[in-house]
Write a protein that holds these residues in place. Structure first.
Motif, PDB file in Angstrom:
ATOM      1  N   MET A   1      -2.109  -3.444 -12.920  1.00 46.55           N
ATOM      2  CA  MET A   1      -0.861  -3.507 -13.300  1.00 46.55           C
ATOM      3  C   MET A   1      -0.377  -3.421 -14.942  1.00 46.55           C
ATOM      4  O   MET A   1       0.759  -2.874 -15.192  1.00 46.55           O
ATOM      5  CB  MET A   1      -0.069  -5.127 -13.119  1.00 46.55           C
ATOM      6  CG  MET A   1       1.514  -5.259 -13.204  1.00 46.55           C
ATOM      7  SD  MET A   1       2.089  -6.636 -12.488  1.00 46.55           S
ATOM      8  CE  MET A   1       2.057  -6.129 -10.677  1.00 46.55           C
ATOM      9  N   ILE A   2      -1.366  -3.761 -15.755  1.00 52.29           N
ATOM     10  CA  ILE A   2      -1.046  -3.693 -17.169  1.00 52.29           C
ATOM     11  C   ILE A   2      -2.411  -2.486 -17.660  1.00 52.29           C
ATOM     12  O   ILE A   2      -2.292  -1.955 -18.652  1.00 52.29           O
ATOM     13  CB  ILE A   2      -1.384  -4.929 -17.937  1.00 52.29           C
ATOM     14  CG1 ILE A   2      -2.775  -5.505 -17.972  1.00 52.29           C
ATOM     15  CG2 ILE A   2      -0.451  -5.898 -17.428  1.00 52.29           C
ATOM     16  CD1 ILE A   2      -3.057  -6.579 -18.873  1.00 52.29           C
ATOM     17  N   GLN A   3      -3.452  -2.330 -16.905  1.00 55.72           N
ATOM     18  CA  GLN A   3      -4.299  -1.217 -17.112  1.00 55.72           C
ATOM     19  C   GLN A   3      -3.994  -0.014 -16.728  1.00 55.72           C
ATOM     20  O   GLN A   3      -4.517   0.636 -15.912  1.00 55.72           O
ATOM     21  CB  GLN A   3      -5.671  -1.410 -16.667  1.00 55.72           C
ATOM     22  CG  GLN A   3      -6.250  -3.077 -17.303  1.00 55.72           C
ATOM     23  CD  GLN A   3      -6.447  -2.917 -18.709  1.00 55.72           C
ATOM     24  OE1 GLN A   3      -6.736  -1.930 -19.486  1.00 55.72           O
ATOM     25  NE2 GLN A   3      -6.740  -4.149 -19.348  1.00 55.72           N
ATOM     26  N   ASN A   4      -2.723   0.674 -17.327  1.00 57.89           N
ATOM     27  CA  ASN A   4      -2.298   1.935 -16.962  1.00 57.89           C
ATOM     28  C   ASN A   4      -1.884   2.879 -17.925  1.00 57.89           C
ATOM     29  O   ASN A   4      -1.484   2.100 -19.129  1.00 57.89           O
ATOM     30  CB  ASN A   4      -1.592   1.680 -15.592  1.00 57.89           C
ATOM     31  CG  ASN A   4      -0.244   0.839 -16.196  1.00 57.89           C
ATOM     32  OD1 ASN A   4       0.495   1.140 -17.034  1.00 57.89           O
ATOM     33  ND2 ASN A   4      -0.176  -0.367 -15.448  1.00 57.89           N
ATOM     34  N   GLU A   5      -1.266   3.906 -17.704  1.00 51.91           N
ATOM     35  CA  GLU A   5      -0.876   4.775 -18.878  1.00 51.91           C
ATOM     36  C   GLU A   5       0.678   4.210 -19.262  1.00 51.91           C
ATOM     37  O   GLU A   5       1.225   4.374 -20.528  1.00 51.91           O
ATOM     38  CB  GLU A   5      -0.655   6.169 -18.255  1.00 51.91           C
ATOM     39  CG  GLU A   5      -1.748   7.050 -18.127  1.00 51.91           C
ATOM     40  CD  GLU A   5      -1.864   8.449 -17.774  1.00 51.91           C
ATOM     41  OE1 GLU A   5      -0.567   8.830 -17.623  1.00 51.91           O
ATOM     42  OE2 GLU A   5      -2.814   9.082 -17.743  1.00 51.91           O
TER      43      GLU A   5
ATOM     44  N   TYR B   1       3.550   3.202 -12.425  1.00 49.92           N
ATOM     45  CA  TYR B   1       2.152   3.149 -12.698  1.00 49.92           C
ATOM     46  C   TYR B   1       1.668   3.177 -11.102  1.00 49.92           C
ATOM     47  O   TYR B   1       2.420   2.921 -10.183  1.00 49.92           O
ATOM     48  CB  TYR B   1       1.359   2.076 -13.190  1.00 49.92           C
ATOM     49  CG  TYR B   1       1.922   0.648 -12.640  1.00 49.92           C
ATOM     50  CD1 TYR B   1       1.204   0.371 -11.902  1.00 49.92           C
ATOM     51  CD2 TYR B   1       3.049  -0.024 -13.080  1.00 49.92           C
ATOM     52  CE1 TYR B   1       1.631  -1.008 -10.814  1.00 49.92           C
ATOM     53  CE2 TYR B   1       3.716  -1.486 -12.617  1.00 49.92           C
ATOM     54  CZ  TYR B   1       3.013  -1.771 -11.435  1.00 49.92           C
ATOM     55  OH  TYR B   1       3.053  -2.853 -10.918  1.00 49.92           O
ATOM     56  N   PRO B   2       0.439   3.810 -10.753  1.00 51.17           N
ATOM     57  CA  PRO B   2       0.182   3.902  -9.499  1.00 51.17           C
ATOM     58  C   PRO B   2      -0.130   2.337  -8.724  1.00 51.17           C
ATOM     59  O   PRO B   2      -0.813   1.756  -9.281  1.00 51.17           O
ATOM     60  CB  PRO B   2      -1.254   4.531  -9.477  1.00 51.17           C
ATOM     61  CG  PRO B   2      -1.235   5.224 -10.758  1.00 51.17           C
ATOM     62  CD  PRO B   2      -0.566   4.457 -11.610  1.00 51.17           C
ATOM     63  N   MET B   3       0.421   2.441  -7.778  1.00 51.71           N
ATOM     64  CA  MET B   3       0.377   0.976  -6.810  1.00 51.71           C
ATOM     65  C   MET B   3      -0.784   1.069  -5.846  1.00 51.71           C
ATOM     66  O   MET B   3      -1.423   1.955  -5.920  1.00 51.71           O
ATOM     67  CB  MET B   3       1.660   0.659  -6.226  1.00 51.71           C
ATOM     68  CG  MET B   3       2.861   0.248  -7.192  1.00 51.71           C
ATOM     69  SD  MET B   3       4.452   0.161  -6.210  1.00 51.71           S
ATOM     70  CE  MET B   3       4.021  -1.366  -5.373  1.00 51.71           C
ATOM     71  N   ALA B   4      -1.156   0.082  -5.400  1.00 52.97           N
ATOM     72  CA  ALA B   4      -2.346  -0.095  -4.408  1.00 52.97           C
ATOM     73  C   ALA B   4      -1.924   0.706  -3.353  1.00 52.97           C
ATOM     74  O   ALA B   4      -0.941   0.952  -2.983  1.00 52.97           O
ATOM     75  CB  ALA B   4      -2.655  -1.518  -4.205  1.00 52.97           C
ATOM     76  N   ASN B   5      -3.111   1.084  -2.653  1.00 53.72           N
ATOM     77  CA  ASN B   5      -3.030   1.925  -1.599  1.00 53.72           C
ATOM     78  C   ASN B   5      -4.036   1.342  -0.420  1.00 53.72           C
ATOM     79  O   ASN B   5      -4.810   0.315  -0.540  1.00 53.72           O
ATOM     80  CB  ASN B   5      -3.657   3.433  -1.658  1.00 53.72           C
ATOM     81  CG  ASN B   5      -5.016   3.459  -2.626  1.00 53.72           C
ATOM     82  OD1 ASN B   5      -5.917   2.829  -2.253  1.00 53.72           O
ATOM     83  ND2 ASN B   5      -5.100   4.316  -3.514  1.00 53.72           N
ATOM     84  N   SER B   6      -4.188   2.053   0.591  1.00 50.72           N
ATOM     85  CA  SER B   6      -4.875   1.489   1.896  1.00 50.72           C
ATOM     86  C   SER B   6      -6.433   1.468   1.520  1.00 50.72           C
ATOM     87  O   SER B   6      -7.111   0.652   1.961  1.00 50.72           O
ATOM     88  CB  SER B   6      -4.661   2.453   3.130  1.00 50.72           C
ATOM     89  OG  SER B   6      -3.400   2.375   3.339  1.00 50.72           O
ATOM     90  N   SER B   7      -7.132   2.307   0.866  1.00 54.02           N
ATOM     91  CA  SER B   7      -8.325   2.191   0.279  1.00 54.02           C
ATOM     92  C   SER B   7      -8.736   0.881  -0.449  1.00 54.02           C
ATOM     93  O   SER B   7      -9.750   0.283  -0.305  1.00 54.02           O
ATOM     94  CB  SER B   7      -8.907   3.457  -0.568  1.00 54.02           C
ATOM     95  OG  SER B   7      -8.772   4.645   0.243  1.00 54.02           O
TER      96      SER B   7
ATOM     97  N   CYS C   1       0.849  -1.212   0.034  1.00 53.74           N
ATOM     98  CA  CYS C   1      -0.020  -0.091   0.085  1.00 53.74           C
ATOM     99  C   CYS C   1       0.743   1.232   0.144  1.00 53.74           C
ATOM    100  O   CYS C   1       0.376   2.150   0.555  1.00 53.74           O
ATOM    101  CB  CYS C   1      -0.974   0.100   1.126  1.00 53.74           C
ATOM    102  SG  CYS C   1      -2.179  -1.430   1.321  1.00 53.74           S
ATOM    103  N   GLU C   2       1.852   1.261  -0.706  1.00 51.53           N
ATOM    104  CA  GLU C   2       2.552   2.432  -0.975  1.00 51.53           C
ATOM    105  C   GLU C   2       3.448   2.233  -2.373  1.00 51.53           C
ATOM    106  O   GLU C   2       3.454   1.428  -2.989  1.00 51.53           O
ATOM    107  CB  GLU C   2       3.988   2.329   0.024  1.00 51.53           C
ATOM    108  CG  GLU C   2       3.582   2.663   1.519  1.00 51.53           C
ATOM    109  CD  GLU C   2       4.881   2.651   2.491  1.00 51.53           C
ATOM    110  OE1 GLU C   2       5.800   2.491   1.728  1.00 51.53           O
ATOM    111  OE2 GLU C   2       4.760   2.539   3.569  1.00 51.53           O
TER     112      GLU C   2
END
Length: 278
Positions: free
Chosen positions: A214-218, A48-54, A40-41
């Motif tokens: 992980m693959i659905q990103n810019e 690409y944006p990794m997972a977060n606490s939400s 979550c960091e």
């Protein structure tokens, strides 16, 4: 809700979203309680944006919505002590451990820092050492418990075929990703060999591309838009789909955890939509 995993407990890494969440929901739907962790960091080399606490909170909500218990913590697979603390907390809550799904992963294969030694090192640290930490933390518990179990490592089709077809497709991150995923096959075989006497099975799943963040990103979109078309051919599915869904991999993981696969160990299971045929 009852099912074939009633009374069983699964420990899953990288549980906040994507394949990890799909595994948690699939096993919980069939009765398992869940222990899960996620970083979550953000890791700097990952573009690409990794997972977060939400995201982690949403996984908890989904599992609890199925009537199952879950102990979820923020933890880093690179930190063995943090893994031990998470597993200890889950076992204290549920009383046992039956399945381990070493799923946490990163993909710093393209983007601004992908051709740095740090990208290479991050892949080895998360994808290989992180899996080693996960198995080392859990397999003694499965032995001591004396009821067997199943360990599943998330590898990739990148483990079994080259991902680079041109010099322009070369990055240190992609080399690190591919090398780590390939090493997991050997890691699984060695663990499977000495754990077989305890009826603990160890396998890898080797997916083609999976429809997750992980693959659905810019980062990936840019690669497929602007990369050399020859490199894009590195992973082409024979079955005409661009990618499979995380639930498709979760179905395989559920089988690997079930008694239906009680004599299946030391194998690399390809869920590749026929990519190996191309």
């Amino acid at each position: 809700m009852s099912g074939r995993f009633e009374g069983k407990v699964a420990f899953i890494t990288g549980i906040a979203r994507g394949q990890g969440r799909a595994h948690a929901v699939r096993l919980a739907r069939e009765g398992a309680d869940i222990i899960g962790i996620d970083l979550c960091e953000q890791i700097d080399t990952v573009d690409y944006p990794m997972a977060n606490s939400s995201d982690l909170d949403e996984t908890v909500k989904l599992v609890e919505g199925l009537g199952r218990g879950i102990v979820a913590r923020r933890a880093d697979v690179r930190d063995g002590d943090a893994l031990t603390a998470a597993v200890d907390a889950g076992v204290a809550e549920f009383g046992r451990l039956d399945f381990v799904v070493a799923n946490a992963g990163i993909m710093p294969v393209w983007g601004k820092d992908s051709n740095t030694m740090q990208a290479w090192q991050d892949c080895l640290d998360v994808l290989l050492t992180g899996v080693l930490n996960t198995v080392e933390t859990t397999y003694p518990r499965l032995i001591d418990q004396g009821t067997g179990g199943s360990i599943v490592l998330t590898s990739s089709m990148a483990a079994v075929r080259p991902m680079m077809r041109t010099r322009g497709g070369h990055t240190l991150g992609l080399l690190g990703y591919s090398a780590a995923k390939a090493a997991l096959i050997n890691l699984a075989q060695n663990y499977a060999s000495f754990l077989a006497n305890y009826h603990v099975r160890v396998n890898t799943v080797n997916p083609t591309g999976v429809n997750t963040p992980m693959i659905q990103n810019e980062m990936v979109e840019d690669r497929f838009t602007n990369g050399n078309p020859e490199d894009i051919k590195a992973l082409v599915n024979a079955i005409p789909v661009d990618a499979v869904d995380p639930e498709d991999i979760a179905n395989a993981v559920a089988w690997l955890c079930s008694d239906e696969s009680k004599f299946y160990t030391g194998n690399a299971m390809r869920i590749d939509a026929g990519a190996s045929l191309r």
